[in-house]
Design an enzyme around this catalytic site. Sequence first.
Site, PDB file in Angstrom:
ATOM      1  N   GLU A 106       0.808  -1.218   0.000  1.00  8.22           N
ATOM      2  CA  GLU A 106       0.000   0.000   0.000  1.00  8.22           C
ATOM      3  C   GLU A 106       0.846   1.275   0.000  1.00  8.22           C
ATOM      4  O   GLU A 106       0.520   2.253  -0.673  1.00  8.22           O
ATOM      5  CB  GLU A 106      -0.948   0.004   1.214  1.00  8.22           C
TER       6      GLU A 106
ATOM      7  N   GLN B 153      -7.893  -2.180  -0.709  1.00  5.94           N
ATOM      8  CA  GLN B 153      -8.782  -3.343  -0.756  1.00  5.94           C
ATOM      9  C   GLN B 153      -9.797  -3.278   0.376  1.00  5.94           C
ATOM     10  O   GLN B 153     -10.980  -3.568   0.193  1.00  5.94           O
ATOM     11  CB  GLN B 153      -7.970  -4.630  -0.697  1.00  5.94           C
TER      12      GLN B 153
ATOM     13  N   HIS C 222     -11.262  -5.846   9.033  1.00  2.42           N
ATOM     14  CA  HIS C 222     -11.947  -5.599   7.772  1.00  2.42           C
ATOM     15  C   HIS C 222     -13.240  -4.813   7.995  1.00  2.42           C
ATOM     16  O   HIS C 222     -14.112  -4.815   7.129  1.00  2.42           O
ATOM     17  CB  HIS C 222     -12.290  -6.924   7.068  1.00  2.42           C
TER      18      HIS C 222
END
Length: 668
Positions: A407, A429, A474
Amino acid sequence: MDKSVTSSKVIKFEPKSCDKETKLQLYRRMLKPRMIEEKMLLLLRQGKISKWFSGIGQEAIAAGVTAALNKDEYILPMHRNLGVFTGRDIPLHRLFSQWQGKASGFTKGRDRSFHFGTQEFNIIGMISHLGPQMGVADGIALGNLLKKNNKVTAVFTGEGGTSEGDFHEALNVASVWNLPVVFCIENNGYGLSTPTSEQFKCGDLASRGKGYGMESHIIDGNNIIEVYEKVSAIANEIRENPKPVLIEFKTFRRRGHEEASGTKYVPQDLMDYWEERDPLTNYQGYLLEEELLSESCINDLKNEIKKEIDAHLKIAFEEDVVTADLQKELSDVYKSHDFEEVNPSSTKKEMRLIDAISQSLRQSMEKHDDLVIMGQDIAEYGGVFKITEGFVETFGKERVRNTPICESAIVSAAMGLSINGIKSVMEMQFADFVSSGFNPIVNLLAKSHYRWGQTADVVVRMPCGAGVGAGPFHSQTNEAWFTKTPGLKVVYPAFPSDAAGLLAAAINDPNPVLFFEHKALYRSIREEVSEDYFTLPIGKAKLLRGGNDVTIITFGASVHWALDTLSEMSEVNADLIDLRSLNPLDTKTIFESVKKTGKAIILQEDSMFGGVASDISALIMENCFEYLDAAVKRTASLESPIPFAGVLEDQYLPKSRFKEDLEQLLAY
């Protein structure tokens, strides 16, 4: 300089292609920064400059590399590469003003030393976090590759910087993408006071290139002829056959990391060894031996450079100190631009949030024919959420680029693309993973326009949020990490049409935008959306419902929680404000509503402390206090990481607590 030290004793100069004029120019390219440095060290002792990072003894590298590149090719130097700046013929008074924090410098007094870039001279300076410099070079080189302009980019780092993750990420990306970039490692023996023996185990840093399938070389960094000829040959090759090359220049730092550090930690015999290998005195001895230079020529050249230095120092010293202009300081944080308003068409289609984002991104790719999108698995796979599905077939792999899992390097590369005049959209993502790219976002993208007028024309898409049972890594909604950082814009839509129009506007905006997309809304929210391209202004909230009882302020998935709650409380007449944009924040809409209703509650998905709601609450208290009938109330998630199990996630989120908090506020 000791002219008794000659090349025949220490450094062997064996030119293969340099003509007389080139040899003399290389000498001048080293002499000028050496004389400037000697003057700066004197001024430092006199207290006329604040700090100095000396490159004495390393001049051959900066001088040779700069001479080997064309003036329209980018160089990304470090703070010991004065020869890059003088080699590009930057007026000395501008450099001197930069070092004194004056307006004629390159940062208007906002940054010091070599922490600046200049498009005029194709030089991109570093920030104190040295690693991202390598990824920026990747982005510039990618821009050159896309433009097919046969240009090369050179970037510098020290041996200490090769231990940073950004270095390895950048090399990997450059190798995978065959980018025309030369990575220049100045192995000068010490990272501040830590010797190379305590920094890495490999014998030569050049060997690291092999691990990335990259050509690498070791060059005597004190031999200006070797530096110039080998870098010239490498640059010529990769202009025609794009590929990255890693070069390790062996040299030594003969002064402190900066002058206050001193060199007491360096053994004297090591210092003596490298002083004998001084690149300037040895090369001067060679030129005298070859009768390409005479003592009188040397004296004439020194006098000429001394006069130039003194004249330009006079200009810099006589320049007034920088003026503190509050309005200018604030206005320069972002690049101003004219918002291009494109109204939605009457031709509409019901779309999910995910469809609207995909359509808007596709339309922007068509509008901006050089727009590049980058991210993990976004090409053939279409991204983990399938937003870019089918994009490769339409726009090709040059513009729809799968990235390695790195990243930080990709954010930095996006910055490099912007420097090279190309817009980009990067997909994290998951928004949680932005922590791995945090540094270049908050220190490169956010600060570049304020520091030296360079836009960061980058959108970072941030799939975020809980409610889908994805657990602590997440599910975060981490917008508050970025609303704190001046220079970034933060957008967070709750509806498909808003997402489409705001994404198009974000891509048009030359400033860096963090674009948050709530995963739980991707396929659960539907709305009629214009099928044609349109834009919505960033920084304008939307009033979803009107009423006089209370003001509800929220954004993202929390908007729908508030709507659900109000549907259960039909007796409540509330102003419901969907912020849509968190920075810039539409305080006008907030304040007008609160002054009307007298009560305000802010609902956010993020945990309470340090969240956006806290600042909005403070703003209301400071600007609407006399209108309030009750203290401002906040509802937020628990002060814990986001759990995985459904029952725990439900307890964590504020949805179930909002109704009770709203009832308490209304009853006050």
